[in-house]
Design an enzyme around this catalytic site. Structure first.
Site, PDB file in Angstrom:
ATOM      1  N   LYS A  48       0.838  -1.041   0.349  1.00 16.07           N
ATOM      2  CA  LYS A  48       0.506   0.470  -0.316  1.00 16.07           C
ATOM      3  C   LYS A  48       0.763   1.239  -0.167  1.00 16.07           C
ATOM      4  O   LYS A  48       0.604   1.934  -0.989  1.00 16.07           O
ATOM      5  CB  LYS A  48      -0.794  -0.070   1.512  1.00 16.07           C
ATOM      6  N   ASP A 239      -4.742   8.302   3.180  1.00 18.01           N
ATOM      7  CA  ASP A 239      -4.049   6.645   3.696  1.00 18.01           C
ATOM      8  C   ASP A 239      -5.479   6.359   4.616  1.00 18.01           C
ATOM      9  O   ASP A 239      -5.642   7.119   5.376  1.00 18.01           O
ATOM     10  CB  ASP A 239      -2.798   6.415   4.175  1.00 18.01           C
ATOM     11  N   GLU A 240      -5.265   5.281   4.321  1.00 17.07           N
ATOM     12  CA  GLU A 240      -6.226   4.355   5.833  1.00 17.07           C
ATOM     13  C   GLU A 240      -7.554   4.517   5.937  1.00 17.07           C
ATOM     14  O   GLU A 240      -7.945   5.530   6.707  1.00 17.07           O
ATOM     15  CB  GLU A 240      -5.583   4.398   6.929  1.00 17.07           C
ATOM     16  N   GLN A 271      -9.526  -4.163   6.991  1.00 23.45           N
ATOM     17  CA  GLN A 271      -8.962  -3.855   8.659  1.00 23.45           C
ATOM     18  C   GLN A 271      -9.127  -2.766   9.076  1.00 23.45           C
ATOM     19  O   GLN A 271      -8.889  -1.660   9.909  1.00 23.45           O
ATOM     20  CB  GLN A 271      -7.460  -3.292   7.945  1.00 23.45           C
TER      21      GLN A 271
END
Length: 672
Positions: A48, A239-240, A271
């Protein structure tokens, strides 16, 4: 007359940016995609970070100015790592890229636009301690009348107010759902929230949530500014994204609406494990619905784990219905199957993990390449004691070492005065937990007690009540009642039962009103009771606790000293994003993993399965899943059989080995 010169930045890609060599097909597709909304589902260990950094480098190489790129991350460390990689790839100074956490970027923007929101650009940012101090002032000014029920501490108020904002709920709704024991104080808490907001304004200060709050208000109240920022940030990367809350998603998607929706969000729906912090799973799951025309990319090539570990994890997560279905495929050679090991009880569980760590260490694997993961910090209690006894160095990533936690020290103070009524330090700790009693009154109580041959009896008498201020008397009377019951329990019951008895006193109210995550801390105390079952007397238990503390000081446990290698002990939440060659996942039994409390939440089982997925995908070479078979008081009743976790039962038995343990001697004998 002004002459304009245009610098051509659209030449060939830098030599360092060899997309064919450095990226697989899936990564390359995401990096080189065109404009518009993009969703990149990046499976565990699929590269990633590499994909994001190459995307930024690719945009710059195509002529996009660094100042037109915003990269929002969840930690400053992640931002620095990504931007340094971009700089290495492009050979350019990327200082103009707007990279950092949501709060850092928000702060940078608000310094420029604060006046539009009637704020001074020189506002102060309140850290956590500052926020608690200001809330304490607000409580004092509100003159809250505390009578029968304890009022929440500033840290609890901080959590209520912050969670309400980040989930866009009202304070009463948060109290009703997460803090029902404070329902009687709902109006007072709302009034304090209002006062807290006013005091921040008066002090020209913002807390962390305000950095998001005012950023969002800026975009909503000033469409011209939103348009200007949208045109400035031609490309947004986040991100995330599975960990964003409602406000963060609104901010970036509002900005994207002004730049042609050039928004790329990267994350892994499998996740998403931070709902308890306010993360909104729908942000990533329903991103295509909110952003029509979204192009979906999946990174499914895993570079971390063996094929056997990946097949095991795939078999588990595929049971979730709400997800972007994907299957991680390995690049590594076949190896051994994951091992599931049933153990008699939590003592044997700890002994097995400790012994296997030593065996692997003897085989040449450094301790730092191994980790023990668990669903809740309390699950590490028995293991920590076992590691100390065996002189195995370890590092805690899930919080403070178990026996050093404040609430554990609170309970130990009760045990100390029951065993030694002349322990002044322990008595003072107990006195200061009683409402309306401060240092002066605590000193008076101790002076009265120490003048007698039996301090405990003196404190149970009417004379002790006589030295108290009137507001403290009803609370101290309850303390006397509790103390009588505990003294009786200490004479008639074993140490484990005495520990549990503390949770039946007014301390339970103190725990809820004083500490965040009170339920988790209550479970810690129950684990202390399980630990105490191995000792026949309070004196033996307390002596062991002191010796464990001494061993801590000898560098057996965590501490920034020397080059001593350590095995990592961590909750799964704290382990996200990390990896080790060998991973042990503990306490994989029903009621523990998945968490009973989490299962009561909507979609709780699917989130718990995602937590299990995160745990298992941390392992590179070997994966051990261990679970006790007999309840030692974990669920409130000892001697009952424990079922293996439903997450183990749904995985085909052909995907793992069944471990078996044979004992040559008692693993954890009872101690006098």
């Amino acid at each position: 007359m002004t002459r304009t010169f245009v610098l051509d930045n659209s030449g060939r890609l830098p030599v360092a940016l060899d997309l064919e060599r450095d990226l697989n097909e899936q990564q390359r597709a995401a990096v080189t995609c065109g404009d518009g909304p993009k969703l990149v589902i990046a499976g565990a260990g699929s590269g990633k970070t590499r994909t994001i950094t190459y995307r930024v480098a690719y945009l710059m190489a195509k002529g996009v100015p660094a100042s037109s790129i915003m990269l929002a991350t969840f930690t400053n460390k992640a931002a620095r790592e990504m931007l340094s990689r971009v700089e290495a790839l492009t050979g350019s100074n990327i200082g103009k890229v707007w990279g950092g956490t949501f709060h850092a970027i928000g702060n940078r923007l608000l310094r420029h636009y604060a006046k539009l929101l009637e704020c001074s650009p020189s506002y102060t940012i309140l850290d956590d301690e500052d926020q608690r101090d200001l809330l304490k002032v607000c409580v004092t000014q509100a003159q809250v009348k505390v009578e029968e029920k304890r009022f929440p501490s500033p840290s609890i108020l901080q959590d209520i107010i912050s969670f309400a904002f980040n989930t866009q709920q009202s304070v009463p709704a948060v109290i009703e759902h997460r803090y029902p024991h404070f329902l009687a104080w709902t109006d007072a808490i709302q009034a304090i929230e209002t006062r807290y907001t006013a005091r921040k304004r008066q002090a020209c200060a913002m807390d962390y949530d305000d950095l998001l709050r005012y950023w969002w208000q800026l975009l909503e109240a000033h469409p011209d500014v939103a348009q200007r920022l949208g045109e400035q940030f031609r490309y947004l990367l986040v991100d995330e994204y599975q960990d964003t809350n409602a406000v963060q998603a609104r901010i970036v998607e509002r900005l994207a609406s002004c730049n042609g929706r050039n928004l790329m969000v990267v994350g892994d729906d499998s996740q998403s494990i931070y709902a308890f912090r306010g993360a909104n799973y729908d942000n990533i799951l329903k991103f295509p619905e909110r952003n029509p025309g979204t192009e979906l990319f999946k990174l499914e090539v895993n570079y971390r784990s063996t094929p056997q570990i990946l097949e095991f994890t795939n078999a588990s997560i595929h049971h979730n219905e709400q997800q972007f279905h994907k299957t991680l495929t390995p690049t590594r050679n076949p190896a051994s199957l994951p091992v599931v090991v049933p153990l008699n009880d939590v003592y044997q569980e700890a002994a097995f993990v400790a012994q296997r760590l030593l065996q692997l260490r003897d085989e040449g694997l450094p301790l730092e390449d191994m980790a023990v993961l668990y669903r809740a910090h309390a699950h590490s209690t028995i293991l920590q004691a076992e590691l100390i006894r065996r002189n195995i160095p370890y590092e805690i990533r899930s919080g403070v070492r178990f026996f050093e936690q404040a609430h554990i020290k609170d309970v130990v103070a009760y045990l100390k005065v029951l065993d030694n009524p002349f322990d002044e330090v322990a008595w003072r700790r107990l006195f200061l937990m009683i409402p309306r009693i401060g240092n002066v009154t605590a000193a008076r109580l101790w002076q009265l007690a120490i003048q007698t041959a039996d301090p405990a009896r003196a404190l149970l008498g009417a004379d002790a009540v006589g030295v108290l201020p009137a507001p403290a008397k009803p609370f101290f009377t309850r303390f006397q009642q509790d103390l009588r019951r505990l003294l009786e329990a200490s004479r008639e019951q074993p140490p484990g039962a005495v520990v549990n008895a503390v949770l039946e006193t007014a301390y339970a109210d103190y725990l809820q009103a004083t500490y965040e995550a009170a339920q988790s801390r209550s479970e810690d105390i129950q684990q202390l009771a399980v630990f105490a079952r191995a000792y026949q007397t309070l004196q033996a238990l307390l002596s062991e606790l002191v010796l464990l503390g001494e061993l801590y000081g000898q560098d057996v446990a965590a501490g920034p000293t020397g080059d001593l290698e350590r095995v990592v002990l961590s909750s799964v939440h704290q382990a996200k994003g990390l990896e080790w060659r060998v991973v042990f996942v503990m306490r994989m039994c029903e009621g523990e993993f998945p968490s009973t409390m989490a299962l009561r939440e909507p979609d709780g089982e699917e989130e718990e399965r995602r937590i299990f997925y995160v745990a298992t995908t941390r392992a590179k070479d070997e994966l051990y899943i261990v679970h006790p078979l007999i309840d030692m008081g974990l669920r409130g009743s000892s001697g009952l059989l424990l079922q293996p976790s439903r997450f183990l039962q749904e995985i085909p038995f052909t995907l793992y080995e069944q471990g078996q343990v044979e004992e040559s001697a008692a693993t954890f004998p009872e101690l006098d």
